[in-house]
Design a protein around this motif. Structure first.
Motif, PDB file in Angstrom:
ATOM      1  N   GLY A 270      -9.876  -4.329   1.268  1.00 51.95           N
ATOM      2  CA  GLY A 270     -10.443  -2.576   2.006  1.00 51.95           C
ATOM      3  C   GLY A 270     -10.268  -1.882   0.414  1.00 51.95           C
ATOM      4  O   GLY A 270     -11.528  -2.300  -0.645  1.00 51.95           O
ATOM      5  N   ASP A 271     -10.537  -1.022   0.818  1.00 52.67           N
ATOM      6  CA  ASP A 271     -10.869   0.189  -0.702  1.00 52.67           C
ATOM      7  C   ASP A 271      -9.921   1.198  -1.910  1.00 52.67           C
ATOM      8  O   ASP A 271      -8.528   1.932  -0.645  1.00 52.67           O
ATOM      9  CB  ASP A 271     -11.704   1.753  -0.270  1.00 52.67           C
ATOM     10  N   PRO A 272      -9.183   0.667  -2.453  1.00 53.43           N
ATOM     11  CA  PRO A 272      -8.227   0.706  -3.378  1.00 53.43           C
ATOM     12  C   PRO A 272      -8.463   2.197  -3.258  1.00 53.43           C
ATOM     13  O   PRO A 272      -6.791   2.825  -3.149  1.00 53.43           O
ATOM     14  CB  PRO A 272      -8.755   0.157  -4.556  1.00 53.43           C
ATOM     15  N   ALA A 273      -9.746   3.015  -3.658  1.00 52.03           N
ATOM     16  CA  ALA A 273      -9.563   4.832  -3.695  1.00 52.03           C
ATOM     17  C   ALA A 273      -9.055   5.308  -2.346  1.00 52.03           C
ATOM     18  O   ALA A 273      -8.302   6.326  -2.061  1.00 52.03           O
ATOM     19  CB  ALA A 273     -10.195   5.393  -4.680  1.00 52.03           C
ATOM     20  N   GLU A 274      -9.126   4.855  -1.061  1.00 50.08           N
ATOM     21  CA  GLU A 274      -9.194   5.486   0.004  1.00 50.08           C
ATOM     22  C   GLU A 274      -7.233   5.037   0.805  1.00 50.08           C
ATOM     23  O   GLU A 274      -6.900   6.074   1.354  1.00 50.08           O
ATOM     24  CB  GLU A 274     -10.239   4.456   1.035  1.00 50.08           C
ATOM     25  N   LEU A 275      -7.301   3.748  -0.223  1.00 46.52           N
ATOM     26  CA  LEU A 275      -6.110   3.443   0.206  1.00 46.52           C
ATOM     27  C   LEU A 275      -4.972   4.688  -0.688  1.00 46.52           C
ATOM     28  O   LEU A 275      -3.502   4.929   0.686  1.00 46.52           O
ATOM     29  CB  LEU A 275      -5.866   1.623  -0.147  1.00 46.52           C
ATOM     30  N   GLY A 276      -5.035   5.028  -1.969  1.00 49.31           N
ATOM     31  CA  GLY A 276      -4.666   5.841  -2.106  1.00 49.31           C
ATOM     32  C   GLY A 276      -4.388   7.064  -1.069  1.00 49.31           C
ATOM     33  O   GLY A 276      -3.720   7.685  -1.467  1.00 49.31           O
ATOM     34  N   GLY A 277      -5.602   7.228  -1.568  1.00 45.70           N
ATOM     35  CA  GLY A 277      -5.640   9.041   0.060  1.00 45.70           C
ATOM     36  C   GLY A 277      -4.920   9.458   1.076  1.00 45.70           C
ATOM     37  O   GLY A 277      -4.788   9.956   1.461  1.00 45.70           O
ATOM     38  N   LEU A 278      -5.034   7.735   1.662  1.00 47.43           N
ATOM     39  CA  LEU A 278      -3.736   7.549   3.275  1.00 47.43           C
ATOM     40  C   LEU A 278      -2.271   7.713   2.671  1.00 47.43           C
ATOM     41  O   LEU A 278      -1.820   8.712   3.900  1.00 47.43           O
ATOM     42  CB  LEU A 278      -4.550   6.068   3.572  1.00 47.43           C
ATOM     43  N   TYR A 279      -2.334   7.147   1.476  1.00 47.48           N
ATOM     44  CA  TYR A 279      -0.957   7.331   0.823  1.00 47.48           C
ATOM     45  C   TYR A 279      -0.142   9.044   0.941  1.00 47.48           C
ATOM     46  O   TYR A 279       0.952   8.900   1.734  1.00 47.48           O
ATOM     47  CB  TYR A 279      -0.542   6.709   0.130  1.00 47.48           C
ATOM     48  N   ARG A 280      -1.669   9.243   0.361  1.00 49.20           N
ATOM     49  CA  ARG A 280      -1.370  10.349   0.014  1.00 49.20           C
ATOM     50  C   ARG A 280      -0.768  11.608   1.258  1.00 49.20           C
ATOM     51  O   ARG A 280       0.064  12.142   1.540  1.00 49.20           O
ATOM     52  CB  ARG A 280      -2.452  11.743  -0.351  1.00 49.20           C
ATOM     53  N   GLY A 281      -1.417  10.867   2.242  1.00 51.02           N
ATOM     54  CA  GLY A 281      -1.621  11.708   3.098  1.00 51.02           C
ATOM     55  C   GLY A 281      -0.664  11.280   4.419  1.00 51.02           C
ATOM     56  O   GLY A 281       0.028  11.972   4.723  1.00 51.02           O
ATOM     57  N   LEU A 282      -0.036   9.999   4.191  1.00 52.75           N
ATOM     58  CA  LEU A 282       1.706   9.518   4.686  1.00 52.75           C
ATOM     59  C   LEU A 282       2.760  10.621   3.981  1.00 52.75           C
ATOM     60  O   LEU A 282       3.434  10.666   5.270  1.00 52.75           O
ATOM     61  CB  LEU A 282       1.580   8.174   4.539  1.00 52.75           C
ATOM     62  N   SER A 283       2.528  10.838   3.085  1.00 50.47           N
ATOM     63  CA  SER A 283       3.863  11.645   2.025  1.00 50.47           C
ATOM     64  C   SER A 283       3.837  12.709   2.749  1.00 50.47           C
ATOM     65  O   SER A 283       5.373  13.115   2.575  1.00 50.47           O
ATOM     66  CB  SER A 283       3.506  11.519   0.811  1.00 50.47           C
ATOM     67  N   ALA A 284       2.556  13.582   3.605  1.00 55.47           N
ATOM     68  CA  ALA A 284       2.933  14.659   4.070  1.00 55.47           C
ATOM     69  C   ALA A 284       4.218  14.588   5.053  1.00 55.47           C
ATOM     70  O   ALA A 284       4.757  15.686   5.860  1.00 55.47           O
ATOM     71  CB  ALA A 284       1.902  15.181   4.690  1.00 55.47           C
ATOM     72  N   HIS A 285       4.197  13.102   6.012  1.00 55.95           N
ATOM     73  CA  HIS A 285       4.833  12.949   7.162  1.00 55.95           C
ATOM     74  C   HIS A 285       5.988  12.056   6.873  1.00 55.95           C
ATOM     75  O   HIS A 285       7.203  12.509   7.227  1.00 55.95           O
ATOM     76  CB  HIS A 285       4.331  12.230   7.858  1.00 55.95           C
ATOM     77  N   LEU A 286       6.222  12.364   6.074  1.00 55.27           N
ATOM     78  CA  LEU A 286       8.210  11.445   4.930  1.00 55.27           C
ATOM     79  C   LEU A 286       8.210  11.604   4.070  1.00 55.27           C
ATOM     80  O   LEU A 286       8.340  11.466   2.658  1.00 55.27           O
ATOM     81  CB  LEU A 286       7.377   9.917   4.700  1.00 55.27           C
ATOM     82  N   PRO A 287       8.590  12.766   4.428  1.00 58.03           N
ATOM     83  CA  PRO A 287      10.150  13.160   3.811  1.00 58.03           C
ATOM     84  C   PRO A 287      10.848  12.711   2.303  1.00 58.03           C
ATOM     85  O   PRO A 287      11.132  13.820   1.632  1.00 58.03           O
ATOM     86  CB  PRO A 287      11.030  14.839   4.240  1.00 58.03           C
ATOM     87  N   ASN A 288      11.131  11.242   2.484  1.00 55.92           N
ATOM     88  CA  ASN A 288      12.212  10.938   1.822  1.00 55.92           C
ATOM     89  C   ASN A 288      11.421   9.250   0.877  1.00 55.92           C
ATOM     90  O   ASN A 288      11.979   8.950   0.401  1.00 55.92           O
ATOM     91  CB  ASN A 288      13.275  10.138   2.272  1.00 55.92           C
ATOM     92  N   LEU A 289       9.632   9.803   1.353  1.00 58.04           N
ATOM     93  CA  LEU A 289       9.175   8.437   0.901  1.00 58.04           C
ATOM     94  C   LEU A 289       9.515   8.399  -0.907  1.00 58.04           C
ATOM     95  O   LEU A 289       9.127   9.381  -2.287  1.00 58.04           O
ATOM     96  CB  LEU A 289       7.856   8.487   1.061  1.00 58.04           C
ATOM     97  N   SER A 290      10.308   7.751  -1.643  1.00 58.67           N
ATOM     98  CA  SER A 290      10.047   7.184  -2.955  1.00 58.67           C
ATOM     99  C   SER A 290       9.567   5.635  -3.717  1.00 58.67           C
ATOM    100  O   SER A 290       9.669   5.661  -4.437  1.00 58.67           O
ATOM    101  CB  SER A 290      11.752   7.313  -3.763  1.00 58.67           C
ATOM    102  N   VAL A 291       9.458   4.875  -2.802  1.00 55.23           N
ATOM    103  CA  VAL A 291       9.236   3.610  -2.527  1.00 55.23           C
ATOM    104  C   VAL A 291       7.720   3.250  -2.794  1.00 55.23           C
ATOM    105  O   VAL A 291       7.549   3.752  -0.774  1.00 55.23           O
ATOM    106  CB  VAL A 291       9.618   2.685  -2.755  1.00 55.23           C
ATOM    107  N   VAL A 292       6.704   3.080  -3.202  1.00 59.36           N
ATOM    108  CA  VAL A 292       5.619   2.927  -2.650  1.00 59.36           C
ATOM    109  C   VAL A 292       4.524   1.102  -3.658  1.00 59.36           C
ATOM    110  O   VAL A 292       5.382   1.076  -4.630  1.00 59.36           O
ATOM    111  CB  VAL A 292       4.310   4.073  -3.353  1.00 59.36           C
ATOM    112  N   GLY A 293       4.441   0.600  -3.140  1.00 62.76           N
ATOM    113  CA  GLY A 293       3.877  -0.572  -3.493  1.00 62.76           C
ATOM    114  C   GLY A 293       2.566  -1.021  -1.788  1.00 62.76           C
ATOM    115  O   GLY A 293       2.209  -0.185  -0.979  1.00 62.76           O
ATOM    116  N   GLY A 294       2.584  -2.202  -1.844  1.00 60.47           N
ATOM    117  CA  GLY A 294       0.772  -2.626  -0.934  1.00 60.47           C
ATOM    118  C   GLY A 294       1.282  -3.870  -0.832  1.00 60.47           C
ATOM    119  O   GLY A 294       2.826  -4.955  -1.065  1.00 60.47           O
TER     120      GLY A 294
END
Length: 313
Positions: A270-294
């Motif tokens: 995929g596209d690493p930079a795009e994936l990073g942006g998508l995580y930023r979007g997910l965080s808006a809907h997950l108030p307790n998101l504290s663990v990220v990985g791939g």
């Protein structure tokens, strides 16, 4: 039982976890993994060195971004069913768990700082094929099946256990119950199809509620792994209290379906930079998101972009 690290992610500490170890070993390092069992790489000097490089690089990203690091044992395929297919006995498998935890203890001793706590995570994999399960265990069957591995992890010094790429609520229930019995924090991470449902057909919301109802909320938290954000972000947008139970995401870099990934001969990273942006979007809907990985197809580049994007939010 007292754990060296009492899950800092539950107190909101930002944590990095791993990327796609199996796909890195196969496609980047050219290492054959029978049954996709990453622990078999430890049998050779080249394989052990590849895993060590991988772990060190991720540990350094955690330190550089001020995150803790959740270190996964390479035991996704080290349960009794898969071990038997590889000709391994229960004694063999327990020794593999012992060696895996010893490796993580060494990494923790070398890299951990007060600002970056390191957590040893004992990994459990699905009973069947994570991409195309031929059947699903009942909750009682899963409880009995996973208890062996969970007990090993509790005995040998893991801080927590996680079932990754879990395909049904009943298997998630069994994992949560086995962890509760062993007095070790347990996490259930579901895999999702392109429609945002589990391979069992259950909606994610219903699966989380089902596990919580059956176990009295025994799981420390839930995660999503082995799916691209496009496959589940619309499900999260619907919101609801159940989204507060999701504490982590390990997404695929590829938008391909599980069926397509299963027959792919080349890695889709995929596209690493795009994936990073998508995580930023997910965080808006997950108030307790504290663990990220791939997960599949991701490596250090994706984790760096995920951290960079979230920190810029």
């Amino acid at each position: 039982m007292k754990y060296r690290n009492a899950l800092p992610q539950l107190n909101g500490h930002k944590m990095l976890t791993e990327a796609g170890l199996e796909t890195i070993l196969v496609f980047h390092e050219g290492i054959d993994l029978p049954l996709f069992a990453a622990f078999t790489a430890l049998e050779t000097e080249a394989g052990a060195a590849a895993i060590e490089r991988y772990m060190h690089r991720l540990a350094q990203i955690a330190l550089q971004t001020g995150r803790g690091f959740i270190m996964d044992t390479p035991t996704w395929r080290a349960s009794s069913k898969w071990g038997a297919e590889l000709g391994l006995t229960a004694a063999d498998l327990k020794e593999i768990h012992r060696e895996a935890i010893a490796m993580q203890l060494g990494l923790r001793d070398r890299f951990e700082t007060p600002a970056s706590p390191f957590v040893i995570n004992g990994v459990l994999g699905p009973h069947g094929d994570g991409y195309a399960p031929e059947s699903h265990l009942s909750a009682a069957q899963a409880h009995a099946y996973y208890a062996e591995q969970v007990d090993w992890f509790a005995e040998l010094g893991a801080d927590m256990v996680s079932g990754l790429t879990i395909t049904s609520a009943s298997e998630g229930t069994g994992i949560a119950l086995a962890a509760r019995d062993a007095a070790i924090p347990g996490v259930v991470s579901f895999t999702l199809e392109t429609d945002g449902r589990l391979p069992s057909g259950e909606p994610l919301k219903d699966a989380i509620r089902s596990v919580d109802d059956a176990t009295g909320g025994a799981a420390a938290y839930f995660m999503i792994n082995c799916a691209h954000p496009d496959h589940f972000r619309t499900v999260l947008r619907d919101g609801g209290d159940w989204t507060r139970r999701i504490g982590g995401v390990r997404a695929n870099a590829s938008r391909l379906s599980h069926a397509e990934l299963d027959v792919a001969e080349e890695l889709d990273d995929g596209d690493p930079a795009e994936l990073g942006g998508l995580y930023r979007g997910l965080s808006a809907h997950l108030p307790n998101l504290s663990v990220v990985g791939g997960c599949c197809g991701t490596d250090h580049r994706h984790l760096e972009e995920i951290c960079r994007s979230l920190d810029a939010a």
